[in-house]
Design an enzyme around this catalytic site. Structure first.
Site, PDB file in Angstrom:
ATOM      1  N   ASP A  27       1.025  -1.246   0.080  1.00  0.00           N
ATOM      2  CA  ASP A  27      -0.042   0.115  -0.089  1.00  0.00           C
ATOM      3  C   ASP A  27       0.903   1.200   0.159  1.00  0.00           C
ATOM      4  O   ASP A  27       0.337   2.498   0.200  1.00  0.00           O
ATOM      5  CB  ASP A  27      -0.927  -0.100   1.230  1.00  0.00           C
ATOM      6  CG  ASP A  27      -0.266   0.057   2.509  1.00  0.00           C
ATOM      7  OD1 ASP A  27       0.981  -0.078   2.582  1.00  0.00           O
ATOM      8  OD2 ASP A  27      -1.040   0.278   3.628  1.00  0.00           O
ATOM      9  N   ASP A 100       5.814   4.590  21.507  1.00  0.00           N
ATOM     10  CA  ASP A 100       5.910   6.310  21.302  1.00  0.00           C
ATOM     11  C   ASP A 100       4.525   6.537  22.132  1.00  0.00           C
ATOM     12  O   ASP A 100       3.471   6.544  21.498  1.00  0.00           O
ATOM     13  CB  ASP A 100       5.918   6.893  20.032  1.00  0.00           C
ATOM     14  CG  ASP A 100       6.531   8.302  19.967  1.00  0.00           C
ATOM     15  OD1 ASP A 100       6.299   9.061  20.730  1.00  0.00           O
ATOM     16  OD2 ASP A 100       6.920   8.260  18.904  1.00  0.00           O
ATOM     17  N   ASP A 202       6.127  11.638  24.059  1.00  0.00           N
ATOM     18  CA  ASP A 202       6.069  12.411  22.979  1.00  0.00           C
ATOM     19  C   ASP A 202       5.582  13.913  23.554  1.00  0.00           C
ATOM     20  O   ASP A 202       4.580  14.025  24.462  1.00  0.00           O
ATOM     21  CB  ASP A 202       4.720  12.177  22.017  1.00  0.00           C
ATOM     22  CG  ASP A 202       4.749  13.180  20.795  1.00  0.00           C
ATOM     23  OD1 ASP A 202       5.704  13.175  19.974  1.00  0.00           O
ATOM     24  OD2 ASP A 202       3.925  13.957  20.786  1.00  0.00           O
ATOM     25  N   GLU A 258      10.517  13.434  25.529  1.00  0.00           N
ATOM     26  CA  GLU A 258      10.949  14.503  24.378  1.00  0.00           C
ATOM     27  C   GLU A 258      10.728  15.923  25.244  1.00  0.00           C
ATOM     28  O   GLU A 258       9.856  16.370  25.262  1.00  0.00           O
ATOM     29  CB  GLU A 258       9.975  14.651  23.251  1.00  0.00           C
ATOM     30  CG  GLU A 258      10.473  15.407  22.016  1.00  0.00           C
ATOM     31  CD  GLU A 258       9.345  15.672  21.281  1.00  0.00           C
ATOM     32  OE1 GLU A 258       9.684  15.975  19.949  1.00  0.00           O
ATOM     33  OE2 GLU A 258       7.982  15.561  21.514  1.00  0.00           O
ATOM     34  N   HIS A 331      12.892  12.024  13.434  1.00  0.00           N
ATOM     35  CA  HIS A 331      11.730  12.164  12.237  1.00  0.00           C
ATOM     36  C   HIS A 331      11.147  13.767  12.217  1.00  0.00           C
ATOM     37  O   HIS A 331      10.571  13.946  11.377  1.00  0.00           O
ATOM     38  CB  HIS A 331      10.702  11.324  12.537  1.00  0.00           C
ATOM     39  CG  HIS A 331       9.810  11.673  13.759  1.00  0.00           C
ATOM     40  ND1 HIS A 331      10.391  11.404  15.093  1.00  0.00           N
ATOM     41  CD2 HIS A 331       8.769  12.246  14.044  1.00  0.00           C
ATOM     42  CE1 HIS A 331       9.631  11.883  15.892  1.00  0.00           C
ATOM     43  NE2 HIS A 331       8.532  12.198  15.334  1.00  0.00           N
ATOM     44  N   ASP A 332      11.837  14.569  13.018  1.00  0.00           N
ATOM     45  CA  ASP A 332      11.282  16.060  13.095  1.00  0.00           C
ATOM     46  C   ASP A 332      12.360  16.895  12.641  1.00  0.00           C
ATOM     47  O   ASP A 332      12.073  18.110  12.556  1.00  0.00           O
ATOM     48  CB  ASP A 332      10.848  16.467  14.510  1.00  0.00           C
ATOM     49  CG  ASP A 332       9.625  15.715  15.077  1.00  0.00           C
ATOM     50  OD1 ASP A 332       8.893  15.323  14.259  1.00  0.00           O
ATOM     51  OD2 ASP A 332       9.674  15.559  16.389  1.00  0.00           O
TER      52      ASP A 332
HETATM   53  C1  GLC Z   1       6.454  15.238  18.689  1.00  0.00           C
HETATM   54  C2  GLC Z   1       6.821  14.474  17.575  1.00  0.00           C
HETATM   55  C3  GLC Z   1       6.187  15.117  16.320  1.00  0.00           C
HETATM   56  C4  GLC Z   1       4.780  15.498  16.245  1.00  0.00           C
HETATM   57  C5  GLC Z   1       4.409  16.247  17.742  1.00  0.00           C
HETATM   58  C6  GLC Z   1       3.062  16.266  17.998  1.00  0.00           C
HETATM   59  O1  GLC Z   1       7.352  16.505  18.674  1.00  0.00           O
HETATM   60  O2  GLC Z   1       8.132  14.057  17.528  1.00  0.00           O
HETATM   61  O3  GLC Z   1       6.550  14.426  15.357  1.00  0.00           O
HETATM   62  O4  GLC Z   1       4.413  16.159  15.255  1.00  0.00           O
HETATM   63  O5  GLC Z   1       5.274  15.853  18.725  1.00  0.00           O
HETATM   64  O6  GLC Z   1       2.681  15.068  18.543  1.00  0.00           O
END
Ligand code: GLC
Length: 553
Positions: A27, A100, A202, A258, A331-332
């Protein structure tokens, strides 16, 4: 070191961006079976824990960071049976799965929010942050959400606004309500019972809201960035101690928060012996090139000495009591070679320098998928090619603030989150071996040369360097147990430090410049060459351009 290290202090963690790792059902989107299929690849990298970005049920407004059910797998990624199999297959290889937890907010489609937003008097009416409008009908405060625009959205059914630190599809939960905390802790317990190895928390520094008042506008839109007002406010640690006591005490799971808004100086109270987490992601080094993270036009120049100072602070603030999460990309953010070596021609050597820091600083390395291949940012010409909602909003903000399209695209190329989100290039074949279908985001066009299969064959590849370092790190206790002492602090080209236990010393030297660099060979007296990017061409007292070397005595 008197205390024995825990399993997660001795391993390497790899972050997997679920959508982009490996698709097994055609997909165009990665899935859990795709992760299971690549466990042996990860094992060879020395990985002992895999942090999966959110794979729970979600409308995907923010690619999974908008959760509609914390205890169900989104069909797009597979089923709960797939997850059970992944946990089991990973366990058989000595790898733990890390979930996460997106606990600052839910999706606006979560049943809790649907109920809460339906009226002012329902069982969940105060599970989110609801406030009346100002007398003129406008939003309760002038806060700008992290993804742009007002952080408040009007709800007709209640005649009130709700707060969202991120998108309007991501309403913030009300942690001040003990029932909310209980429900979240129960969701975490569900995953503990499944046998996961840890949690990444997160956006966790935003959970405690301060007084609701306007702040001085910081841009032409009259709004003020929410981050400085709501991140890491006094009292937040009380909630997190409660979480730790309810879910984690007595387990061997690790937590990594985070921690945007937590400074290096504050690390001890977050990750010290009495801290709330085992590790946090502390962002000073990755924000080195931005004055204001909310504004991509605020890019600033920096020098090696600035990076050294930042890394010294975080190493020293976790030295006596605490542990550091080592990361240079996720990933950010952009790919780390472009981020930290924007002007360096030989980008593979740059990637090897970062690899060397990743594997030899004191802490647990958090590798991000594709970093081990030295992947690069993508440069797409048109903003419509970008999927990431934050990239699009940053772009719109720059245009609104009067920047030209060219300037705005330059910022996108430099900072877009999509650069790190392109599908993993597994081999040189169709769609880089990521999918049999159409990938949800285009593969980086350099995949025919830069892919896992090609790098496996090439002993000089970035991948082989990572593997070699991971093996060294697990063989010599000094890399995990040793203290950290920076050396050559004033050197403008070399970043160097010693890791030391009572039995051994490892001396790590990296040359960040494209010129040869020299240092006093007395520093490595009595030490043997352990590994160098120059191999046997390595010379004592000298570093070739962009060389990384480790000596051991
Ligand atoms: C954190 C994540 C990010 C997400 C944000 C909102 O910063 O790493 O990818 O967009 O939180 O959940």
């Amino acid at each position: 070191m008197a205390e024995r290290l825990k399993w997660w202090q001795k391993t390497v963690v790899c972050e997997i961006y679920m959508r982009s790792f490996n698709d097994t059902d055609g997909d165009g989107i990665g899935d859990l079976n795709g992760v299971t299929q690549k466990l042996d690849y990860l094992k060879k990298l020395g990985v002992g824990a895999i942090w999966l970005t959110p794979c729970c049920k979600s409308p995907q407004a923010d690619n999974g960071y908008d959760v509609a059910d914390y205890c169900a797998i989104d069909e797009m990624f597979g089923s709960m049976a797939d997850m059970d199999r992944l946990i089991e297959e990973a366990r058989r290889r000595g790898i733990r799965i890390v979930m996460d937890l997106v606990f600052n907010h839910t999706s606006d489609q979560h049943p809790w929010f649907l109920e809460s937003s339906s009226s002012r008097d329902n069982d969940k009416s105060d599970w989110y942050i609801w406030r009346d409008a100002k007398p003129d009908g406008s939003a309760p405060t002038n806060w700008r959400g992290i993804f742009g625009g007002s952080a408040w959205t009007w709800c007709e059914a209640r005649g009130q606004y709700y707060l969202h630190t991120f998108l309007k599809e991501q309403p913030d939960l009300n942690w001040a309500n003990p029932k909310v905390r209980r429900a979240l802790f129960d969701a975490a317990q569900f995953w503990v019972d499944k046998g996961v190895g840890g949690f990444r928390l997160d956006a966790i520094t935003y959970i405690r809201k301060p007084a609701f008042s306007d702040a001085a506008p910081d841009a032409g839109d009259g709004l003020s960035a929410i981050h400085p007002v709501t991140a890491n406010t006094p009292g937040i640690l009380d909630y997190l101690h409660e979480f730790k006591a309810a879910v984690l005490d007595g387990t061997d799971l690790f937590t990594v928060g985070e921690a945007n808004g937590v400074s290096a100086a504050e690390l001890p109270e977050w990750v010290g012996r009495d801290g709330v987490f085992d590790m946090v992601f502390e962002f000073s080094h990755v924000l080195i090139d931005l004055e204001n993270e909310a504004d991509w036009s605020s890019a600033r120049p920096w020098q090696l000495k600035d990076l050294k100072r930042i890394l010294r602070d975080s190493q020293e603030n976790t030295a006596a009591d605490g542990w550091y999460a080592i990361f240079f990309e996720n990933h950010d953010m952009p790919r780390c070679v472009d981020h930290f070596f924007p002007d360096t021609a030989d980008q593979d050597s740059a990637a090897r320098i970062i690899a060397t820091l990743m594997m030899t600083l004191r802490g647990t390395p958090f590798l991000y998928q594709g970093q081990e291949l030295g992947l690069h940012n993508v440069v797409w010409d048109d903003i419509s090619a970008y999927n990431d909602v934050s990239t699009r909003n940053h772009y719109a903000f720059l245009i609104e603030e009067g920047h030209s399209e060219e300037e705005a695209m330059h910022a996108v190329h430099r900072f877009s989150r999509d650069s790190a989100r392109t599908p993993m290039p597994w081999h040189a074949g169709e769609s880089a071996g990521f999918t049999d279908g159409t990938p949800w985001l285009p593969v980086n066009p350099d995949y025919p040369v830069r892919n896992a299969a090609a790098e496996e064959q090439d002993p000089d590849s970035v991948l082989c360097w990572y593997r070699a370092l991971a093996a060294i790190r697990s063989k010599h206790a000094v890399f995990t147990e040793g203290g950290f002492e920076e050396i050559l602090q004033e050197h403008s080209q070399i970043y160097a430090y010693i890791r030391r236990t009572k039995d051994a010393e490892a001396i790590i030297l990296t040359n960040w410049s494209e010129e040869e660099a020299s240092y006093d060979p007395a520093l490595i007296e009595g030490a043997a060459l352990l590994i160098s990017t120059e191999g046997i061409k390595n010379q004592r007292g000298r570093l070739a351009p962009l060389e990384a070397v480790i000596y051991l005595r």
